[in-house]
Scaffold this motif. Structure first.
Motif, PDB file in Angstrom:
ATOM      1  N   GLY A 110     -18.255  90.808  -0.022  1.00 24.76           N
ATOM      2  CA  GLY A 110     -18.627  89.646   0.790  1.00 24.76           C
ATOM      3  C   GLY A 110     -18.589  88.334   0.028  1.00 24.76           C
ATOM      4  N   ASP A 138     -18.444  84.475   1.384  1.00 28.67           N
ATOM      5  CA  ASP A 138     -19.647  83.778   1.839  1.00 28.67           C
ATOM      6  C   ASP A 138     -20.156  82.763   0.817  1.00 28.67           C
ATOM      7  OD1 ASP A 138     -19.505  85.343   4.096  1.00 28.67           O
ATOM      8  OD2 ASP A 138     -21.072  86.732   3.452  1.00 28.67           O
ATOM      9  N   GLU A 190     -13.432  91.657  -0.637  1.00 30.69           N
ATOM     10  CA  GLU A 190     -13.893  91.667   0.742  1.00 30.69           C
ATOM     11  C   GLU A 190     -15.130  92.546   0.906  1.00 30.69           C
ATOM     12  OE1 GLU A 190     -11.174  93.204   3.857  1.00 30.69           O
ATOM     13  OE2 GLU A 190     -11.177  91.086   4.461  1.00 30.69           O
ATOM     14  N   ASP A 191     -15.132  93.715   0.254  1.00 34.73           N
ATOM     15  CA  ASP A 191     -16.274  94.628   0.333  1.00 34.73           C
ATOM     16  C   ASP A 191     -17.558  93.982  -0.183  1.00 34.73           C
ATOM     17  OD1 ASP A 191     -14.514  96.533   1.305  1.00 34.73           O
ATOM     18  OD2 ASP A 191     -14.335  97.594  -0.611  1.00 34.73           O
TER      19      ASP A 191
END
Length: 154
Positions: free
Chosen positions: A97, A100, A94-95
């Motif tokens: 990203g 995407d 998650e950190d």
């Protein structure tokens, strides 16, 4: 490769591993999530290199161990090659990203997917490579209808 959703082949050397990846390239279609499993040195990046060469990519293909992800724009889709080996915790997904990079125009190949825990999207296909008798054993399993269609086309 076969009518089955499960495939197993002995690959005697690096050239056979490159060729296995190359054979799959023609039948790949986005979106697709592929888990690449195997010990260090089992041939995961070699398999990806064969796939990319056959898909028309002529540049350097290296392991994304330190970069985390290497992206390759190809005709019809972008291939993202992830390596989560160095993750200290699943939250790093998650950190960074990484969500995407997933979508309709992407094929995502993920080494060490378990390091991403519940953040890693589920696989359509798992490609496993294991050392065997001086070569490698390639085992491929489809987990979804999309994955099954991809393997049938292979």
């Amino acid at each position: 490769m076969t009518d089955s959703a499960d495939v197993s082949r002995f690959l005697p050397d690096e050239e056979a591993t490159l060729a296995a990846g190359a054979r799959w390239a023609a039948s790949l279609a986005a979106p697709l999530v592929v888990y690449l499993q195997g010990d260090l040195g089992a041939g995961k990046t070699t398999f990806v290199r064969g796939l990319l060469r056959a898909a028309g990519y002529g540049g350097a293909v290296k392991s994304p161990t330190y970069a985390l992800v290497e992206s390759y724009p190809l005709a019809g889709f972008t291939l993202h090659h992830f390596d989560l080996y160095r993750f200290a915790s699943p939250e790093e997904w998650e950190d960074a990203g990484l969500d995407d990079l997933f979508g309709a125009g992407s094929i995502c190949l993920i080494e060490w997917p378990q390091q991403g825990g519940g953040f890693t999207p589920p696989a359509d296909v798992t490609v496993a490579l294991a050392h065997e008798a001086g070569g490698r054993r390639l085992s491929v399993t489809a987990h979804t209808e999309t994955g099954r269609k991809s393997l049938e086309a292979w």
